[in-house]
Motif scaffolding. Sequence first.
Motif, PDB file in Angstrom:
ATOM      1  N   ARG A 196      45.180  42.759  33.652  1.00 14.08           N
ATOM      2  CA  ARG A 196      44.591  42.691  34.989  1.00 14.08           C
ATOM      3  C   ARG A 196      44.581  41.256  35.498  1.00 14.08           C
ATOM      4  O   ARG A 196      44.875  40.997  36.669  1.00 14.08           O
ATOM      5  N   SER A 201      46.458  39.892  38.756  1.00 21.78           N
ATOM      6  CA  SER A 201      45.692  39.203  39.792  1.00 21.78           C
ATOM      7  C   SER A 201      46.276  37.828  40.065  1.00 21.78           C
ATOM      8  O   SER A 201      46.375  37.386  41.209  1.00 21.78           O
ATOM      9  N   SER A 256      37.791  37.508  35.326  1.00 24.55           N
ATOM     10  CA  SER A 256      37.639  38.956  35.181  1.00 24.55           C
ATOM     11  C   SER A 256      36.193  39.379  35.254  1.00 24.55           C
ATOM     12  O   SER A 256      35.837  40.439  34.801  1.00 24.55           O
TER      13      SER A 256
END
Length: 421
Positions: free
Chosen positions: A96, A100, A132
């Motif tokens: 992730r 991003s 995160s």
Amino acid sequence: MEPICSITSSCATQISALLSSPSPQQIQEYYHNIFSSKHCNSITVKQDDNFGKDQMLVGSQHSFNKIDCFVCSFCFRFIGSVEIQIGRRLYLTQLRANESHDCDVGSSSKSSKNCHQMDSSDEEESTWQCSSGSSKTKVPLPEGVIESLMNGQLRLPYSEKFSLPPAVPCHGGCGEAYYCSMSCAEADWESSHSLLCTGESCDPRRREALLKFVKHANETNDIFLLAAKVISSTILRYRKLKANCLAEKGKNEASCVSDQYNFSLLLEAWKPISMGYKKRWWDCIALPDDIDSSDEASFRMQIKELAFESLQLLQTAIFDKECEPDLVVASPMEDYFLYIDEMTNPDKEEAEKITQPILDALGEDYSTSCEGTAFFPLQSCMNHSCCPNAKAFKRDEDRDGQATIIALRPICKGEEVSKMH
């Protein structure tokens, strides 16, 4: 002019019947049966007494929470092992963060800057975008550690004291649903997942339609995933009722094939949901803080249109031609790391040689709970009171999706049970 969903216009009479309030007698009989099955009917309850576990009818884990928590798709117990929970979370969080980062670099209006080239004025904003979720700096683990955690090669000290049931994959092969046991896998399949599974056994056209529906839900509001389970479970209950009817009366029995009789079966299949139904979602959802009250009508119209769009996508995938309480489950990882922290030396020092780097890599949010949305039959029938006599909550020892209802004060026989909404 207000848009009208084609389903609403063509089935207005049936929808009105489905959403009409049950009679007080029907409600009383329904919940009498529930309480009787739990052996808590006609009793006097003392303060702090636990007088029932409220098992959800359907539940859905929040999409964003699936990165942090690996749980049974039916009962929401944590599954796998402490090592798998940690390794999977670190791996998916890393993915992730990379996505991003790529997105931030590609979409930046300041083409001369990226996450590695910024001035001090951009530092705070970039930290928010690229992190995160934890304010504490996370320390990367050496290469190969995450993979070793996930494949079972690396065993953490004392993790056997926090054993979790092994993960059972969906037999439909979707790769999305996992369970704590075969019984949960079978129960979920019979309850709703057989209509929502996107595995290889699924018809390609239906799979494509389901994936479009899921993508829409993840991009708009994952409450639609819960709605899909509600609709699927109703369809499957209807099919089961009709199959039983045909088996008892024979396939040629006219009463079993009439539209009126079929709809009566659908009403019966819908009953568990209708007992807790209050209003349509777009009429009762709370107005967000950033929406002015003068724009409320426009806001509710927008989410109504989203709901119609979602329903049409779902209809393509699963509809048969015939026919909000929160979910929270505490993470076992917190218990594990607290156990290590409370050990005495020299065992603690020896264990922390392995666990501390992993804890540093996880950061402050290492103990994220499983979160989602569920429909609880008992809570849905409780009226609000500013001075409630009961509450539903999760205890430390609750390790699945059930909610425990306890008395806040003595409750006499015949007294209404209420809670604060």
